[in-house]
Scaffold this motif. Structure first.
Motif, PDB file in Angstrom:
ATOM      1  N   GLU A 176       0.808  -1.225   0.000  1.00  0.00           N
ATOM      2  CA  GLU A 176       0.000   0.000   0.000  1.00  0.00           C
ATOM      3  C   GLU A 176       0.840   1.273   0.000  1.00  0.00           C
ATOM      4  N   HIS A 177       2.054   1.194   0.452  1.00  0.00           N
ATOM      5  CA  HIS A 177       2.908   2.383   0.555  1.00  0.00           C
ATOM      6  C   HIS A 177       3.724   2.663  -0.704  1.00  0.00           C
ATOM      7  N   VAL A 178       3.872   1.669  -1.567  1.00  0.00           N
ATOM      8  CA  VAL A 178       4.764   1.839  -2.708  1.00  0.00           C
ATOM      9  C   VAL A 178       4.070   1.752  -4.060  1.00  0.00           C
ATOM     10  N   ILE A 179       2.824   1.322  -4.076  1.00  0.00           N
ATOM     11  CA  ILE A 179       2.116   1.149  -5.343  1.00  0.00           C
ATOM     12  C   ILE A 179       1.823   2.511  -5.981  1.00  0.00           C
ATOM     13  N   SER A 180       1.960   2.567  -7.290  1.00  0.00           N
ATOM     14  CA  SER A 180       1.667   3.825  -7.986  1.00  0.00           C
ATOM     15  C   SER A 180       0.159   4.036  -8.037  1.00  0.00           C
ATOM     16  N   GLU A 181      -0.243   5.269  -8.185  1.00  0.00           N
ATOM     17  CA  GLU A 181      -1.666   5.592  -8.283  1.00  0.00           C
ATOM     18  C   GLU A 181      -2.267   4.960  -9.539  1.00  0.00           C
ATOM     19  N   GLU A 182      -1.510   4.948 -10.616  1.00  0.00           N
ATOM     20  CA  GLU A 182      -1.995   4.352 -11.870  1.00  0.00           C
ATOM     21  C   GLU A 182      -2.298   2.867 -11.685  1.00  0.00           C
ATOM     22  N   THR A 183      -1.363   2.137 -11.068  1.00  0.00           N
ATOM     23  CA  THR A 183      -1.566   0.706 -10.839  1.00  0.00           C
ATOM     24  C   THR A 183      -2.724   0.479  -9.877  1.00  0.00           C
ATOM     25  N   PHE A 184      -2.800   1.285  -8.828  1.00  0.00           N
ATOM     26  CA  PHE A 184      -3.879   1.138  -7.864  1.00  0.00           C
ATOM     27  C   PHE A 184      -5.236   1.340  -8.530  1.00  0.00           C
ATOM     28  N   GLN A 185      -5.367   2.372  -9.339  1.00  0.00           N
ATOM     29  CA  GLN A 185      -6.629   2.620 -10.035  1.00  0.00           C
ATOM     30  C   GLN A 185      -6.964   1.475 -10.994  1.00  0.00           C
ATOM     31  N   GLY A 186      -5.941   0.908 -11.634  1.00  0.00           N
ATOM     32  CA  GLY A 186      -6.151  -0.242 -12.504  1.00  0.00           C
ATOM     33  C   GLY A 186      -6.672  -1.450 -11.744  1.00  0.00           C
ATOM     34  N   ILE A 187      -6.128  -1.687 -10.559  1.00  0.00           N
ATOM     35  CA  ILE A 187      -6.591  -2.798  -9.712  1.00  0.00           C
ATOM     36  C   ILE A 187      -8.042  -2.572  -9.297  1.00  0.00           C
ATOM     37  N   LYS A 188      -8.361  -1.348  -8.893  1.00  0.00           N
ATOM     38  CA  LYS A 188      -9.739  -1.040  -8.509  1.00  0.00           C
ATOM     39  C   LYS A 188     -10.698  -1.295  -9.668  1.00  0.00           C
ATOM     40  N   SER A 189     -10.323  -0.847 -10.863  1.00  0.00           N
ATOM     41  CA  SER A 189     -11.165  -1.052 -12.043  1.00  0.00           C
ATOM     42  C   SER A 189     -11.334  -2.540 -12.336  1.00  0.00           C
ATOM     43  N   TYR A 190     -10.248  -3.279 -12.227  1.00  0.00           N
ATOM     44  CA  TYR A 190     -10.281  -4.726 -12.472  1.00  0.00           C
ATOM     45  C   TYR A 190     -11.234  -5.411 -11.498  1.00  0.00           C
ATOM     46  N   LEU A 191     -11.108  -5.101 -10.216  1.00  0.00           N
ATOM     47  CA  LEU A 191     -11.965  -5.727  -9.208  1.00  0.00           C
ATOM     48  C   LEU A 191     -13.429  -5.329  -9.389  1.00  0.00           C
TER      49      LEU A 191
END
Length: 127
Positions: free
Chosen positions: A103-118
């Motif tokens: 949670e501390h190192v993930i990029s915002e782009e990757t995080f948003q992609g994960i949210k969209s995927y889920l």
């Protein structure tokens, strides 16, 4: 912001949801499994930075900036835990532990992609 400070803010948020306006430094120490002096030092810094304040009883309260940081980190924690446990078939305990690191190192782009995927995942696949 340092990873440990984000963890402190996230912990205050989580504890505050369980017991509003009654989070003590010792509660944070117990939750994180660290010493009370370590928490006291961190709380002093977070207070200087304007992320927390203490009420008349010495309880820890998040300021607006502290709450924003805590909410952002906690959202990442929850989403990443969900990804690991649902999609990678990892135990809840391992998913929680690993999410706390990521949670501390993930990029915002990757995080948003994960949210969209889920969010796009069919309900039948989630269970």
């Amino acid at each position: 912001m340092k990873e440990s400070r984000e963890d402190y803010l996230e912990t205050i948020l989580v504890l505050n949801r369980k017991s509003p306006d009654d989070v003590r430094p010792v509660d944070v120490a117990n939750h994180l499994g660290i010493t009370k002096p370590s928490v006291t030092r961190a709380m002093t810094e977070l207070e200087k930075e304007g992320h927390i304040r203490r009420n008349e009883k010495g309880r820890l309260l998040l300021t607006e900036s502290g709450r924003e940081i805590a909410e952002r980190v906690y959202e990442k924690h929850c989403v990443i835990t969900q990804l690991f446990s649902r999609c990678a078939n990892v135990s809840e305990e391992t998913a929680e532990s690993d999410a706390c690191k990521v949670e501390h190192v993930i990029s915002e782009e990757t995080f948003q992609g994960i949210k969209s995927y889920l969010n796009a995942m069919p309900k039948s696949v989630e269970n």
